[in-house]
Write a protein that holds these residues in place. Sequence first.
Motif, PDB file in Angstrom:
ATOM      1  N   PRO A   1      -7.712   7.021   8.807  1.00  0.00           N
ATOM      2  CA  PRO A   1      -6.787   6.139   9.531  1.00  0.00           C
ATOM      3  C   PRO A   1      -7.137   4.669   9.290  1.00  0.00           C
ATOM      4  N   VAL A   2      -7.005   4.242   8.034  1.00  0.00           N
ATOM      5  CA  VAL A   2      -7.365   2.873   7.668  1.00  0.00           C
ATOM      6  C   VAL A   2      -6.097   2.064   7.404  1.00  0.00           C
ATOM      7  N   ARG A   3      -6.202   0.748   7.550  1.00  0.00           N
ATOM      8  CA  ARG A   3      -5.126  -0.174   7.208  1.00  0.00           C
ATOM      9  C   ARG A   3      -5.634  -1.070   6.095  1.00  0.00           C
ATOM     10  N   VAL A   4      -4.961  -1.037   4.950  1.00  0.00           N
ATOM     11  CA  VAL A   4      -5.399  -1.800   3.786  1.00  0.00           C
ATOM     12  C   VAL A   4      -4.420  -2.927   3.526  1.00  0.00           C
TER      13      VAL A   4
ATOM     14  N   LEU B   1      -0.263   6.308  -2.940  1.00  0.00           N
ATOM     15  CA  LEU B   1      -1.525   6.415  -3.677  1.00  0.00           C
ATOM     16  C   LEU B   1      -1.929   5.091  -4.321  1.00  0.00           C
ATOM     17  N   ARG B   2      -1.316   3.989  -3.890  1.00  0.00           N
ATOM     18  CA  ARG B   2      -1.699   2.684  -4.440  1.00  0.00           C
ATOM     19  C   ARG B   2      -3.179   2.426  -4.162  1.00  0.00           C
ATOM     20  N   TYR B   3      -3.598   2.814  -2.977  1.00  0.00           N
ATOM     21  CA  TYR B   3      -5.019   2.760  -2.620  1.00  0.00           C
ATOM     22  C   TYR B   3      -5.439   4.168  -2.201  1.00  0.00           C
ATOM     23  N   ILE B   4      -6.587   4.596  -2.651  1.00  0.00           N
ATOM     24  CA  ILE B   4      -7.081   5.926  -2.314  1.00  0.00           C
ATOM     25  C   ILE B   4      -8.360   5.775  -1.511  1.00  0.00           C
TER      26      ILE B   4
ATOM     27  N   HIS C   1       0.808  -1.218   0.000  1.00  0.00           N
ATOM     28  CA  HIS C   1       0.000   0.000   0.000  1.00  0.00           C
ATOM     29  C   HIS C   1       0.846   1.274   0.000  1.00  0.00           C
ATOM     30  N   ARG C   2       2.149   1.133   0.271  1.00  0.00           N
ATOM     31  CA  ARG C   2       3.012   2.310   0.362  1.00  0.00           C
ATOM     32  C   ARG C   2       3.514   2.783  -1.004  1.00  0.00           C
TER      33      ARG C   2
END
Length: 294
Positions: free
Chosen positions: A224-227, A214-217, A208-209
């Motif tokens: 404050p989400v963890r993907v 911006l890999r995940y928007i 995700h970094r």
Amino acid sequence: MKIALDPTPFHHSHDLLDLPAMVAELGYDHLQLTPHRDFIPFYNHPRADDDLVRRFRKACVAAGVDVASVLPVLRWSAPDEDAREAAVRNWKRVIEITVDLGVNVINTEFSGRPERAEESERAFFRSMEELLPIIEREGLDVRIDPHPDDFVEDGLEAIRIIRGVNSPNIGMVYVACHTFHMGGNMSEIMAAAGDRLRLVHVADSMDHRRSHGLRYITNPPGNPVRVHQHLKIGDGDVDWDEFFGGLGRLGFFERDDTVMVSSVFGEDENAAEVSRYQRTTMQQYVDKYRGTQR
């Protein structure tokens, strides 16, 4: 080393007592007993009575499948004292069930809240004061994963906390698809964990970094989400040669106390095919790096 299947993708399509036979059909000799609404659900008191525990153990024997580990997820590090006390009560019943199943491995998560890390760590050690004597008395091996959104997510810091418990009965879980939340320094974490690393989960995830974050928007920005995902090997960004090579250097594959779990949750519609693919691919990597201990 035991190679186990996490049957979570089949919870919606198979009854609890049918899971051992299904696991055997997919080519596994071991299963990981993850939260199930009819047995040990997420966060709440176990639903299994002694009769159901006996029937599940009988189903495992009939299928020729062993339970490699029991995985509860309970709020034992909750900053809220009522939730923490309830989790400790629930843990005691989980321990009883684990012993009655003839299993000596429990793997779990740190839990707690990252935005209240100091309070959560105090709660964790408060729970350990009560649970550790029981864990040690029963001869259980409890292994802990620094899960995304727990009070500790960094892999090296998780090792420090586990070391601070000061018990050989407490070890670490390395979940491959959590790599990018644990710091991304896989080899360093594995080397630092050493013999404390006794259980791993094998699933892939995108990093995700990447792409400058911006890999995940998510909207609004700054949530404050963890993907992360639990994908099959090769569908994400995990470096599998580094993963299996690191385990090989630890002698993980030759030990009789270690467990490797396929834990793919992202493709329920192809769960059987993916489970077989995981079993074959994990074995190929194990064979490649077996005997490379330093």
